[in-house]
Scaffold this motif. Structure first.
Motif, PDB file in Angstrom:
ATOM      1  N   UNK A  39     -28.961   9.068  30.597  1.00  9.69           N
ATOM      2  CA  UNK A  39     -27.548   8.860  30.907  1.00  9.69           C
ATOM      3  C   UNK A  39     -27.033   9.918  31.876  1.00  9.69           C
ATOM      4  N   UNK A  40     -27.572  11.120  31.782  1.00  9.16           N
ATOM      5  CA  UNK A  40     -27.161  12.205  32.675  1.00  9.16           C
ATOM      6  C   UNK A  40     -27.826  12.107  34.048  1.00  9.16           C
ATOM      7  N   UNK A  41     -28.812  11.214  34.174  1.00 10.24           N
ATOM      8  CA  UNK A  41     -29.460  11.027  35.466  1.00 10.24           C
ATOM      9  C   UNK A  41     -30.765  11.775  35.643  1.00 10.24           C
ATOM     10  N   UNK A  42     -31.305  12.322  34.563  1.00 15.71           N
ATOM     11  CA  UNK A  42     -32.597  12.986  34.668  1.00 15.71           C
ATOM     12  C   UNK A  42     -33.705  11.942  34.757  1.00 15.71           C
ATOM     13  N   UNK A  43     -34.749  12.260  35.507  1.00 20.73           N
ATOM     14  CA  UNK A  43     -35.917  11.383  35.587  1.00 20.73           C
ATOM     15  C   UNK A  43     -36.723  11.534  34.297  1.00 20.73           C
ATOM     16  N   UNK A  44     -37.619  10.603  34.053  1.00 20.36           N
ATOM     17  CA  UNK A  44     -38.476  10.711  32.871  1.00 20.36           C
ATOM     18  C   UNK A  44     -39.360  11.953  32.936  1.00 20.36           C
ATOM     19  N   UNK A  45     -39.804  12.321  34.138  1.00 15.30           N
ATOM     20  CA  UNK A  45     -40.608  13.537  34.271  1.00 15.30           C
ATOM     21  C   UNK A  45     -39.779  14.770  33.916  1.00 15.30           C
ATOM     22  N   UNK A  46     -38.515  14.804  34.347  1.00 11.63           N
ATOM     23  CA  UNK A  46     -37.640  15.928  34.003  1.00 11.63           C
ATOM     24  C   UNK A  46     -37.394  15.963  32.491  1.00 11.63           C
ATOM     25  N   UNK A  47     -37.207  14.783  31.898  1.00 13.40           N
ATOM     26  CA  UNK A  47     -36.988  14.716  30.454  1.00 13.40           C
ATOM     27  C   UNK A  47     -38.234  15.193  29.717  1.00 13.40           C
ATOM     28  N   UNK A  48     -39.403  14.826  30.187  1.00 10.64           N
ATOM     29  CA  UNK A  48     -40.649  15.254  29.539  1.00 10.64           C
ATOM     30  C   UNK A  48     -40.734  16.781  29.492  1.00 10.64           C
ATOM     31  N   UNK A  49     -40.219  17.444  30.531  1.00  8.23           N
ATOM     32  CA  UNK A  49     -40.245  18.912  30.556  1.00  8.23           C
ATOM     33  C   UNK A  49     -39.230  19.532  29.595  1.00  8.23           C
ATOM     34  N   UNK A 101     -31.715  25.718  30.510  1.00 11.67           N
ATOM     35  CA  UNK A 101     -30.256  25.725  30.690  1.00 11.67           C
ATOM     36  C   UNK A 101     -29.857  25.692  32.169  1.00 11.67           C
ATOM     37  N   UNK A 102     -30.664  26.287  33.025  1.00  8.71           N
ATOM     38  CA  UNK A 102     -30.366  26.231  34.463  1.00  8.71           C
ATOM     39  C   UNK A 102     -30.471  24.804  34.978  1.00  8.71           C
ATOM     40  N   UNK A 103     -31.430  24.055  34.465  1.00 10.40           N
ATOM     41  CA  UNK A 103     -31.583  22.657  34.862  1.00 10.40           C
ATOM     42  C   UNK A 103     -30.347  21.856  34.421  1.00 10.40           C
ATOM     43  N   UNK A 104     -29.836  22.152  33.223  1.00 10.58           N
ATOM     44  CA  UNK A 104     -28.623  21.478  32.748  1.00 10.58           C
ATOM     45  C   UNK A 104     -27.425  21.828  33.626  1.00 10.58           C
ATOM     46  N   UNK A 105     -27.298  23.101  33.986  1.00  9.48           N
ATOM     47  CA  UNK A 105     -26.177  23.525  34.832  1.00  9.48           C
ATOM     48  C   UNK A 105     -26.256  22.869  36.205  1.00  9.48           C
ATOM     49  N   UNK A 106     -27.465  22.779  36.755  1.00  9.47           N
ATOM     50  CA  UNK A 106     -27.636  22.139  38.067  1.00  9.47           C
ATOM     51  C   UNK A 106     -27.266  20.660  37.995  1.00  9.47           C
ATOM     52  N   UNK A 107     -27.647  19.977  36.902  1.00 10.01           N
ATOM     53  CA  UNK A 107     -27.304  18.560  36.756  1.00 10.01           C
ATOM     54  C   UNK A 107     -25.796  18.408  36.586  1.00 10.01           C
ATOM     55  N   UNK A 108     -25.161  19.333  35.859  1.00 10.72           N
ATOM     56  CA  UNK A 108     -23.702  19.284  35.696  1.00 10.72           C
ATOM     57  C   UNK A 108     -23.014  19.450  37.051  1.00 10.72           C
ATOM     58  N   UNK A 109     -23.532  20.341  37.895  1.00 12.47           N
ATOM     59  CA  UNK A 109     -22.976  20.511  39.244  1.00 12.47           C
ATOM     60  C   UNK A 109     -23.150  19.230  40.064  1.00 12.47           C
ATOM     61  N   UNK A 110     -24.318  18.617  39.945  1.00 13.65           N
ATOM     62  CA  UNK A 110     -24.581  17.360  40.653  1.00 13.65           C
ATOM     63  C   UNK A 110     -23.613  16.267  40.185  1.00 13.65           C
ATOM     64  N   UNK A 111     -23.372  16.219  38.879  1.00 10.55           N
ATOM     65  CA  UNK A 111     -22.425  15.233  38.340  1.00 10.55           C
ATOM     66  C   UNK A 111     -21.005  15.513  38.828  1.00 10.55           C
TER      67      UNK A 111
END
Length: 144
Positions: free
Chosen positions: A57-67, A79-89
């Motif tokens: 739902x947040x737009x992560x790829x399956x490969x990103x989710x696997x990590x 947490x940096x990956x979450x912050x980057x996705x929040x910025x993208x959103x």
């Protein structure tokens, strides 16, 4: 708690069996074995599927989710990956807000025609230059 068969997991999670099999093939979930022809899953798979759904739902790829999972299957989220996705959103939300406001203006514009509306013409120029809309995924084909 006893293992759940694939039909129970599908019913409880809302994830179709075909998707569960695909997630297993991709290594996102693992069955604990089979009872007859039916895959069996530990009840903890439901939480894992919830995290997968949230990531999708947040737009992560399956490969990103696997990590987002440690080798033992427990969540281990960067947490940096979450912050980057929040910025993208935030960027996407900003662009969608401009698009929404533009559509509202076009719907209510008092000009005799949209071609005579200076605001609408400015919106068209912005759209033509890529300044309005949802950002495309990297590598996605451009529309004709």
């Amino acid at each position: 708690m006893t293992d759940l068969d694939i039909a129970e997991v599908a019913q409880r999670s809302g994830v179709p069996p075909s998707t569960l099999r695909f997630y297993e093939e991709k290594g996102l979930i693992a069955s604990t074995g089979r009872r007859g022809l039916r895959r069996q899953f530990d009840p903890g798979v439901l939480e894992r599927l919830a995290l997968i759904a949230l990531g999708r739902a947040a737009g992560f790829s399956l490969d990103e989710i696997a990590r987002m999972f440690a080798p033992d299957g427990q969540p281990s989220i960067d947490r940096q990956m979450l912050a980057a996705k929040a910025d993208e959103l935030d960027t996407t939300i900003g662009k969608l807000s401009v698009l929404r406001d533009s559509l509202r203006h076009a719907a209510a514009c008092p000009a005799p025609s949209h071609r005579e509306c200076s605001t609408f013409r400015r919106i068209l120029r912005a759209a033509a230059s890529g300044g309005i809309g949802v950002p495309r995924k990297r590598g996605a084909p451009q529309p004709p």
